[in-house]
Design an enzyme around this catalytic site. Structure first.
Site, PDB file in Angstrom:
ATOM      1  N   PRO A   9       0.785  -1.227   0.000  1.00  0.00           N
ATOM      2  CA  PRO A   9       0.000   0.000   0.000  1.00  0.00           C
ATOM      3  C   PRO A   9       0.827   1.292   0.000  1.00  0.00           C
ATOM      4  O   PRO A   9       1.856   1.383   0.668  1.00  0.00           O
ATOM      5  CB  PRO A   9      -0.831  -0.104   1.286  1.00  0.00           C
ATOM      6  N   ASN A  10       0.328   2.236  -0.779  1.00  0.00           N
ATOM      7  CA  ASN A  10       0.849   3.611  -0.885  1.00  0.00           C
ATOM      8  C   ASN A  10       2.133   3.726  -1.693  1.00  0.00           C
ATOM      9  O   ASN A  10       2.583   4.840  -1.969  1.00  0.00           O
ATOM     10  CB  ASN A  10       1.039   4.251   0.510  1.00  0.00           C
ATOM     11  N   ARG A  17       4.419  12.187  -3.425  1.00  0.00           N
ATOM     12  CA  ARG A  17       4.100  12.724  -2.090  1.00  0.00           C
ATOM     13  C   ARG A  17       5.298  12.473  -1.169  1.00  0.00           C
ATOM     14  O   ARG A  17       6.024  11.508  -1.346  1.00  0.00           O
ATOM     15  CB  ARG A  17       2.897  12.002  -1.475  1.00  0.00           C
ATOM     16  N   TYR A  22      10.727   9.740   1.037  1.00  0.00           N
ATOM     17  CA  TYR A  22      10.867   8.598   0.120  1.00  0.00           C
ATOM     18  C   TYR A  22      11.519   8.959  -1.211  1.00  0.00           C
ATOM     19  O   TYR A  22      11.634   8.103  -2.089  1.00  0.00           O
ATOM     20  CB  TYR A  22       9.499   7.944  -0.122  1.00  0.00           C
ATOM     21  N   ASN A  73       8.127  -5.720  -1.212  1.00  0.00           N
ATOM     22  CA  ASN A  73       8.064  -4.577  -0.314  1.00  0.00           C
ATOM     23  C   ASN A  73       6.600  -4.489   0.112  1.00  0.00           C
ATOM     24  O   ASN A  73       5.761  -3.929  -0.608  1.00  0.00           O
ATOM     25  CB  ASN A  73       8.507  -3.281  -1.004  1.00  0.00           C
ATOM     26  N   ALA A  76       3.372  -0.999   4.682  1.00  0.00           N
ATOM     27  CA  ALA A  76       2.863  -1.061   6.059  1.00  0.00           C
ATOM     28  C   ALA A  76       2.384  -2.460   6.440  1.00  0.00           C
ATOM     29  O   ALA A  76       2.393  -2.828   7.631  1.00  0.00           O
ATOM     30  CB  ALA A  76       1.744  -0.043   6.231  1.00  0.00           C
ATOM     31  N   ASP A  86       1.329 -15.838   6.065  1.00  0.00           N
ATOM     32  CA  ASP A  86       0.868 -17.219   5.870  1.00  0.00           C
ATOM     33  C   ASP A  86       0.936 -17.621   4.398  1.00  0.00           C
ATOM     34  O   ASP A  86       1.248 -18.769   4.080  1.00  0.00           O
ATOM     35  CB  ASP A  86      -0.560 -17.395   6.398  1.00  0.00           C
ATOM     36  N   GLU A  97      12.440 -10.005   1.533  1.00  0.00           N
ATOM     37  CA  GLU A  97      11.740  -8.804   2.018  1.00  0.00           C
ATOM     38  C   GLU A  97      12.632  -7.595   1.761  1.00  0.00           C
ATOM     39  O   GLU A  97      13.816  -7.615   2.099  1.00  0.00           O
ATOM     40  CB  GLU A  97      11.481  -8.955   3.529  1.00  0.00           C
ATOM     41  N   HIS A  99      12.920  -3.093   1.753  1.00  0.00           N
ATOM     42  CA  HIS A  99      12.383  -1.772   2.113  1.00  0.00           C
ATOM     43  C   HIS A  99      13.284  -0.685   1.568  1.00  0.00           C
ATOM     44  O   HIS A  99      14.517  -0.857   1.535  1.00  0.00           O
ATOM     45  CB  HIS A  99      12.269  -1.617   3.633  1.00  0.00           C
ATOM     46  N   ARG A 106      13.682   3.824  12.135  1.00  0.00           N
ATOM     47  CA  ARG A 106      12.469   4.662  12.141  1.00  0.00           C
ATOM     48  C   ARG A 106      11.645   4.375  13.410  1.00  0.00           C
ATOM     49  O   ARG A 106      12.168   3.907  14.409  1.00  0.00           O
ATOM     50  CB  ARG A 106      11.685   4.406  10.851  1.00  0.00           C
TER      51      ARG A 106
HETATM   52  O1  CA2 Z   1      10.750   1.783   3.468  1.00  0.00           O
HETATM   53  C1  CA2 Z   1       9.900   1.093   2.925  1.00  0.00           C
HETATM   54  O2  CA2 Z   1      10.061   0.608   1.794  1.00  0.00           O
HETATM   55  C2  CA2 Z   1       8.565   0.842   3.626  1.00  0.00           C
HETATM   56  O3  CA2 Z   1       8.118  -0.458   3.255  1.00  0.00           O
HETATM   57  C3  CA2 Z   1       7.636   1.921   3.115  1.00  0.00           C
HETATM   58  C4  CA2 Z   1       6.258   1.853   3.777  1.00  0.00           C
HETATM   59  C5  CA2 Z   1       6.384   1.832   5.301  1.00  0.00           C
HETATM   60  O4  CA2 Z   1       5.100   1.647   5.872  1.00  0.00           O
HETATM   61  C6  CA2 Z   1       7.313   0.721   5.780  1.00  0.00           C
HETATM   62  O5  CA2 Z   1       7.420   0.796   7.179  1.00  0.00           O
HETATM   63  C7  CA2 Z   1       8.673   0.872   5.139  1.00  0.00           C
HETATM   64  C8  CA2 Z   1       5.405   3.053   3.370  1.00  0.00           C
HETATM   65  C9  CA2 Z   1       5.195   3.184   1.893  1.00  0.00           C
HETATM   66  C10 CA2 Z   1       4.425   4.441   1.656  1.00  0.00           C
HETATM   67  O6  CA2 Z   1       4.985   5.106   0.557  1.00  0.00           O
HETATM   68  C11 CA2 Z   1       4.657   6.413   0.389  1.00  0.00           C
HETATM   69  C12 CA2 Z   1       5.230   7.072  -0.695  1.00  0.00           C
HETATM   70  C13 CA2 Z   1       4.988   8.391  -0.895  1.00  0.00           C
HETATM   71  C14 CA2 Z   1       4.146   9.083  -0.050  1.00  0.00           C
HETATM   72  C15 CA2 Z   1       3.572   8.430   1.012  1.00  0.00           C
HETATM   73  C16 CA2 Z   1       3.818   7.099   1.237  1.00  0.00           C
END
Ligand code: CA2
Length: 146
Positions: A9-10, A17, A22, A73, A76, A86, A97, A99, A106
């Site tokens: 997600p996201n 954003r 990021y 990846n 969240a 699972d 995995e 990131h 963090r």
């Molecule tokens: O660092 C990573 O790759 C994460 O998987 C990114 C996730 C975060 O929840 C993990 O803890 C670490 C969040 C991805 C959200 O990506 C966004 C990108 C632009 C704007 C907002 C969120």
């Protein structure tokens, strides 16, 4: 060799954003760099993103017999999804995995991954290069005698 890259997600918002957190690279940019690196190594890749937990679970299930490795990846869902954990355990496809950020540097709630124990390993904190490292780790694991 055929590798499935899954994004949670996201991650579709990358580059659009919160660039201070990021960066400015989009998920399409990352996919292009993964495809270039894969081609150089004679590997084929599929690259998918979903904001829906169940869709990620279905893609993992459907990977059985179609892919030699998964790079995920889970965003969240890394920290919450027993369903994704699972599914990875059930298909028994070597999974890495990854990131973008260093989750251990963090917030505390990002320090625990519920999928780490069913993955071959975790790559975290190398920015977009984590995807290339995931590709290289998968190719290296695949070359080992079974
Ligand atoms: O660092 C990573 O790759 C994460 O998987 C990114 C996730 C975060 O929840 C993990 O803890 C670490 C969040 C991805 C959200 O990506 C966004 C990108 C632009 C704007 C907002 C969120």
């Amino acid at each position: 060799m055929n590798i499935l890259f899954l994004n949670g997600p996201n991650l579709n918002l990358l580059g659009q954003r919160e660039p201070e957190k990021y960066g400015l690279t989009t998920l399409a940019d990352i996919e292009a760099s993964v495809r270039l690196e894969a081609k150089a190594r004679d590997v084929t890749v599929a690259f998918k993103q979903s904001n829906v937990e169940g869709e990620l679970v279905t893609w993992i299930q459907d990977a059985k017999g179609n892919y030699d490795a998964i790079v995920i990846n889970a965003a969240a869902y890394t920290h919450t999804s027993i369903a994704i954990r699972d599914a990875i355990a059930a298909v028994a496809i070597p999974t890495t995995e990854i990131h973008i950020s260093n989750v251990h540097a963090r917030e505390e709630f990002r320090h625990h991954s519920v999928i780490a124990s069913v993955c071959r390993g975790q790559i975290t904190g190398f920015g977009c290069f984590s995807y290339i490292l995931g590709l290289i780790a998968s190719v290296n694991e695949n070359a080992k005698p079974q």
